[in-house]
Structures are given as C-alpha cells and as structure tokens.
Scaffold this active site. Sequence first.
Site, PDB file in Angstrom:
ATOM      1  N   PRO A   2       1.482   4.031   2.318  1.00  0.00           N
ATOM      2  CA  PRO A   2       1.714   4.740   3.584  1.00  0.00           C
ATOM      3  C   PRO A   2       2.557   5.992   3.352  1.00  0.00           C
ATOM      4  CG  PRO A   2       2.141   2.391   3.810  1.00  0.00           C
ATOM      5  CD  PRO A   2       1.958   2.656   2.344  1.00  0.00           C
ATOM      6  N   GLU A   3       2.122   7.105   3.924  1.00  0.00           N
ATOM      7  CA  GLU A   3       2.841   8.371   3.791  1.00  0.00           C
ATOM      8  C   GLU A   3       3.446   8.730   5.152  1.00  0.00           C
ATOM      9  OE1 GLU A   3       0.403  11.294   1.656  1.00  0.00           O
ATOM     10  OE2 GLU A   3      -0.799   9.665   0.848  1.00  0.00           O
ATOM     11  N   LYS A  54       9.329   8.645   3.938  1.00  0.00           N
ATOM     12  CA  LYS A  54       8.583   7.399   4.094  1.00  0.00           C
ATOM     13  C   LYS A  54       9.508   6.220   4.431  1.00  0.00           C
ATOM     14  CE  LYS A  54       5.507   9.080   0.440  1.00  0.00           C
ATOM     15  NZ  LYS A  54       5.059   8.844  -0.945  1.00  0.00           N
ATOM     16  N   HIS A  88       0.351 -13.298   2.774  1.00  0.00           N
ATOM     17  CA  HIS A  88       1.241 -12.226   2.346  1.00  0.00           C
ATOM     18  C   HIS A  88       2.353 -11.893   3.338  1.00  0.00           C
ATOM     19  CE1 HIS A  88      -1.497 -11.846  -0.951  1.00  0.00           C
ATOM     20  NE2 HIS A  88      -2.507 -11.534  -0.156  1.00  0.00           N
ATOM     21  N   ARG A 107       1.546  -6.517  -2.552  1.00  0.00           N
ATOM     22  CA  ARG A 107       2.137  -6.258  -3.869  1.00  0.00           C
ATOM     23  C   ARG A 107       3.633  -6.583  -3.958  1.00  0.00           C
ATOM     24  NH1 ARG A 107      -0.927  -2.176  -6.632  1.00  0.00           N
ATOM     25  NH2 ARG A 107       0.474  -2.572  -8.364  1.00  0.00           N
ATOM     26  N   ARG A 257      -2.121  10.491 -11.495  1.00  0.00           N
ATOM     27  CA  ARG A 257      -2.711  10.100 -10.220  1.00  0.00           C
ATOM     28  C   ARG A 257      -4.092  10.724 -10.043  1.00  0.00           C
ATOM     29  NH1 ARG A 257       1.303   8.757  -6.492  1.00  0.00           N
ATOM     30  NH2 ARG A 257      -0.441   7.757  -5.423  1.00  0.00           N
TER      31      ARG A 257
END
Length: 267
Positions: A2-3, A54, A88, A107, A257
Amino acid sequence: MPELPEVETVRLQLEREILGSTIAVVEIHEAKNFVGDQALIIGEKIGKVGRVGKYLFVHFESDKGLVIHLKMTGRLVLQDDFYDTAKHTRVIITLADGRKVYYWDIRKFGYVRVENNLQLSISNLQKKMGREPWDITDKDLLGKLKKTTRPIKEAILDQTMLAGVGNIYGNDGLWLAGIDPRRTANSLRLTEVAKLRMSLCEVLNRGLALGGASDNTYRDFYGERGSYQDEFLSYGRTGEPCNRCATKLKRIVVGGRGSWICQMCQK
Ligand SMILES: [Zn+2]
C-alpha cells in the site's frame, strides 16, 4: 505494498468510523504484528487519525497512540465476519460499542505499535523522512536529487527522499513525466524535476480518487477493492501498448524492482 493513496483511503475511512470510540479489548494472534503493551491502550478514546507517507497514526485523547504500517500485505478492516476466523488475522481490537477492527497480514511485515507519546514519535519519524510530493518545492527536490547518483526511480521510492511513493505510483509518475527510470537522479534538470513532481501528484491524486490499487492484496477499511489497477499507466503492463504512442511497454529491473517503460517516450 500500500502506498500513499491506499493508506490515505484507509485513514479517511478510519476517521469516519472510529473517532470518539474507546478501545475495549485487544487480542493478539501474532506477536510480530503488535509492538508494545496492549494493556496501555485499554479504555483510551480515539481523538484523531493522522498519516505521514505510508504511516497511519491513531491519536488517543491522552498523549498515547498507535503507529500502524501495512508494509507488504497488511490490511486494516472494520467488522466483518470473515476476518473473525481468517487465517491471516493477526490482531483484533474491539471497541466499546462492540465493533471490531482487524489487522490482517499475510507476510507479517506490518505492525500496530503502541506509543506513549505519539506526537514525539511522529516528530522523530518526520526528521528521518522526506516530504510528500505536494509538500516539497521543485527546487528542494532538485537539491535532494543532485546529491545522489542512484537511478531516479530508486531515489523517488526512497522514503527519506520523498514520502508516500512506492513502485506503482513511482512507475506511473515516471511514465507520465516521460522520464526514463534508469537516469541518474542527479542528471535531472529543474524543468524535469518539476514535471516529475507534478506527475507524481497527479497519479497519487488519481489513485486516491479511485480508492487505491487492489491488483494485489490491498483492501480498504470496509474490505473493498480500490480500482486504480484498471488505469495503470505503465505499472505491470508488459507488452501492452503505451497510452501515448502505442509502442509496447517493456519490463526492466531498476534498483531490484520491476519497472515498466516506453522506450519511445521516456528519455
Ligand atoms: Zn510511448
């Protein structure tokens, strides 16, 4: 990951839903995702929800508060039966009115962190971070870029250089500005820096208007998808035609990237 547009979407929704609410219960299912003593926040009333880059901040009416970072795959979701038993779900915060806020993360890189003096933590964090694209002048950004020979793409993704930009909006901003992501940061002229800053503001605003990008795991506070992924300018569009000149976009790697470029219009 998420940005800025995704995190700001969640912030606006948190503000709408949980201001004035009191924390009743905190259940931690994964210790990695909760930092600090949960007993410290029981009974605290939520006074404000802020954001820098963020990072999300939940301010209590005392000096205490929470710092939340969604990192790669984090979600913050309000009351939804699915998350009650989801594999999760890492932290469940129950509010005094019975609603639940879930921190969910595949993650496990993200976190909810308790701070005794939230304002002080924010000030310390801001000292290390760059400004957001709309809060920095072209000249100041040029000054920062002049100090590094890293590729421009890598430089704008560095949160100490510029806050809030990640791989999606960084790629699209560079495409919109017509700048090759491999160029060394210090090779950009003031007019190019101005164009890049403006392009980044434009793609971030578009992302925000569309509730962020959900090409991956991102969901908003209501568990809904954003739709910026339907309008990616270059990100992830290997082999698809450039929106400006129809040349096939190519995937390259910059600073480790994935990056997508039009070889005709990005110089
Ligand atoms: Zn093109």
